[in-house]
Design a protein around this motif. Structure first.
Motif, PDB file in Angstrom:
ATOM      1  N   ALA A 190      -3.057   2.697  16.855  1.00  0.00           N
ATOM      2  CA  ALA A 190      -4.232   2.567  17.166  1.00  0.00           C
ATOM      3  C   ALA A 190      -5.055   2.237  15.845  1.00  0.00           C
ATOM      4  N   GLU A 191      -4.598   2.698  14.819  1.00  0.00           N
ATOM      5  CA  GLU A 191      -5.120   2.455  13.664  1.00  0.00           C
ATOM      6  C   GLU A 191      -4.976   0.726  13.293  1.00  0.00           C
ATOM      7  N   VAL A 192      -3.916   0.000  13.526  1.00  0.00           N
ATOM      8  CA  VAL A 192      -3.784  -1.260  13.221  1.00  0.00           C
ATOM      9  C   VAL A 192      -4.781  -2.129  14.184  1.00  0.00           C
ATOM     10  N   THR A 193      -4.894  -1.680  15.412  1.00  0.00           N
ATOM     11  CA  THR A 193      -5.577  -2.184  16.319  1.00  0.00           C
ATOM     12  C   THR A 193      -7.079  -2.308  15.947  1.00  0.00           C
ATOM     13  N   LEU A 194      -7.583  -1.110  15.538  1.00  0.00           N
ATOM     14  CA  LEU A 194      -8.972  -1.187  14.991  1.00  0.00           C
ATOM     15  C   LEU A 194      -9.074  -1.822  13.654  1.00  0.00           C
ATOM     16  N   ASN A 195      -7.954  -1.641  12.922  1.00  0.00           N
ATOM     17  CA  ASN A 195      -8.139  -2.541  11.435  1.00  0.00           C
ATOM     18  C   ASN A 195      -8.200  -3.900  11.817  1.00  0.00           C
ATOM     19  N   ARG A 196      -7.647  -4.399  12.814  1.00  0.00           N
ATOM     20  CA  ARG A 196      -7.704  -6.034  13.273  1.00  0.00           C
ATOM     21  C   ARG A 196      -9.180  -6.301  13.834  1.00  0.00           C
ATOM     22  N   VAL A 197      -9.887  -5.444  14.517  1.00  0.00           N
ATOM     23  CA  VAL A 197     -11.213  -5.533  14.998  1.00  0.00           C
ATOM     24  C   VAL A 197     -12.087  -5.719  13.731  1.00  0.00           C
ATOM     25  N   LYS A 198     -11.959  -4.866  12.823  1.00  0.00           N
ATOM     26  CA  LYS A 198     -12.700  -5.012  11.639  1.00  0.00           C
ATOM     27  C   LYS A 198     -12.658  -6.290  10.575  1.00  0.00           C
ATOM     28  N   SER A 199     -11.320  -6.740  11.014  1.00  0.00           N
ATOM     29  CA  SER A 199     -11.080  -7.864  10.044  1.00  0.00           C
ATOM     30  C   SER A 199     -11.797  -9.351  10.657  1.00  0.00           C
ATOM     31  N   THR A 200     -12.036 -10.226   9.927  1.00  0.00           N
ATOM     32  CA  THR A 200     -12.548 -11.593  10.283  1.00  0.00           C
ATOM     33  C   THR A 200     -11.590 -12.522  10.876  1.00  0.00           C
ATOM     34  N   SER A 201     -10.144 -12.122  10.509  1.00  0.00           N
ATOM     35  CA  SER A 201      -9.044 -12.887  11.062  1.00  0.00           C
ATOM     36  C   SER A 201      -8.807 -12.711  12.512  1.00  0.00           C
ATOM     37  N   TYR A 202      -9.409 -11.719  13.034  1.00  0.00           N
ATOM     38  CA  TYR A 202      -8.794 -11.574  14.626  1.00  0.00           C
ATOM     39  C   TYR A 202     -10.163 -11.208  15.254  1.00  0.00           C
ATOM     40  N   PRO A 203     -10.085 -11.426  16.567  1.00  0.00           N
ATOM     41  CA  PRO A 203     -11.282 -10.986  17.551  1.00  0.00           C
ATOM     42  C   PRO A 203     -11.945  -9.602  17.083  1.00  0.00           C
ATOM     43  N   ASN A 204     -13.258  -9.654  17.476  1.00  0.00           N
ATOM     44  CA  ASN A 204     -14.012  -8.351  16.858  1.00  0.00           C
ATOM     45  C   ASN A 204     -14.190  -7.328  17.888  1.00  0.00           C
ATOM     46  N   THR A 205     -13.436  -7.570  19.150  1.00  0.00           N
ATOM     47  CA  THR A 205     -13.436  -6.445  20.044  1.00  0.00           C
ATOM     48  C   THR A 205     -12.007  -5.849  20.240  1.00  0.00           C
ATOM     49  N   ILE A 206     -11.970  -4.674  20.666  1.00  0.00           N
ATOM     50  CA  ILE A 206     -10.655  -4.121  20.724  1.00  0.00           C
ATOM     51  C   ILE A 206      -9.785  -4.920  21.851  1.00  0.00           C
ATOM     52  N   CYS A 207     -10.383  -5.234  23.222  1.00  0.00           N
ATOM     53  CA  CYS A 207      -9.641  -5.834  24.028  1.00  0.00           C
ATOM     54  C   CYS A 207      -9.540  -7.215  23.637  1.00  0.00           C
ATOM     55  N   GLY A 208     -10.289  -8.000  22.892  1.00  0.00           N
ATOM     56  CA  GLY A 208      -9.915  -9.168  22.190  1.00  0.00           C
ATOM     57  C   GLY A 208      -8.622  -9.334  21.388  1.00  0.00           C
ATOM     58  N   VAL A 209      -8.408  -8.502  20.628  1.00  0.00           N
ATOM     59  CA  VAL A 209      -7.507  -8.204  19.624  1.00  0.00           C
ATOM     60  C   VAL A 209      -6.189  -7.906  20.564  1.00  0.00           C
ATOM     61  N   VAL A 210      -6.338  -7.105  21.481  1.00  0.00           N
ATOM     62  CA  VAL A 210      -5.184  -6.752  22.429  1.00  0.00           C
ATOM     63  C   VAL A 210      -4.535  -7.908  23.126  1.00  0.00           C
ATOM     64  N   LYS A 211      -5.616  -8.627  23.501  1.00  0.00           N
ATOM     65  CA  LYS A 211      -5.344  -9.973  24.420  1.00  0.00           C
ATOM     66  C   LYS A 211      -5.058 -11.401  23.710  1.00  0.00           C
ATOM     67  N   GLN A 212      -5.211 -11.195  22.364  1.00  0.00           N
ATOM     68  CA  GLN A 212      -5.128 -12.225  21.585  1.00  0.00           C
ATOM     69  C   GLN A 212      -3.747 -13.030  21.876  1.00  0.00           C
ATOM     70  N   THR A 213      -4.068 -14.461  21.878  1.00  0.00           N
ATOM     71  CA  THR A 213      -2.523 -15.313  21.925  1.00  0.00           C
ATOM     72  C   THR A 213      -2.748 -16.200  20.874  1.00  0.00           C
ATOM     73  N   SER A 214      -1.653 -16.840  20.571  1.00  0.00           N
ATOM     74  CA  SER A 214      -1.661 -17.947  19.479  1.00  0.00           C
ATOM     75  C   SER A 214      -0.502 -18.866  19.733  1.00  0.00           C
ATOM     76  N   LYS A 215      -0.163 -19.899  18.994  1.00  0.00           N
ATOM     77  CA  LYS A 215       0.705 -20.711  19.290  1.00  0.00           C
ATOM     78  C   LYS A 215       2.274 -20.122  19.361  1.00  0.00           C
ATOM     79  N   ASN A 216       2.316 -18.759  18.860  1.00  0.00           N
ATOM     80  CA  ASN A 216       3.551 -18.115  18.790  1.00  0.00           C
ATOM     81  C   ASN A 216       3.623 -17.323  20.106  1.00  0.00           C
TER      82      ASN A 216
END
Length: 135
Positions: A33-59
């Protein structure tokens, strides 16, 4: 059958805990949970929990369970109940999670992802190894 909304922050976090760490204890689930929330706080990832969880990339997906083609519906009701409780706790105002020292990445200890050398290893909790930026 459960009715799950992949737009509710609590549900998105609980599903991530369930699929990524249901075999872990509460401490291991809180670390995920902490990693998920740390990503929300980071400018390198989406700024919502659902955005982080559902994020896709070329990989592919950031969290493999989200795009593995299998049903995301929890089948182990006891594990799902624990994931919900841990997610609620992690989202409570005033709760400070620090067990992963700001980690934004983790993996199970039985895999060796290509990206691990690019980050600083900071903790091993249960079967997961946690990493943060080297800077």
């Amino acid at each position: 059958m459960l009715s799950l909304s992949l737009s509710s922050p609590m549900t998105c976090l609980a599903l991530n805990l369930y699929h990524e760490a249901r075999s872990e204890g509460v401490r291991g689930q809180l670390a995920v949970a902490e990693v998920t929330l740390n990503r929300v706080k980071s400018t390198s990832y989406p700024n919502t929990i659902c955005g982080v969880v559902k994020q896709t990339s070329k990989n592919g997906c950031q969290f493999s369970w989200f795009c593995d083609g299998k049903s995301d519906e929890p089948k182990d009701i006891l594990a799902w109940d624990q994931a919900i409780h841990v997610a609620r706790y992690a989202l409570m105002d005033g709760v400070t999670l620090r067990s992963t020292q700001g980690s934004t990445h983790y993996h199970a200890d039985y895999v060796r992802p290509y990206w691990a050398a690019s980050y600083r290893k900071v903790a091993k909790i249960g079967r997961h190894i946690f990493y943060r930026s080297k800077t």
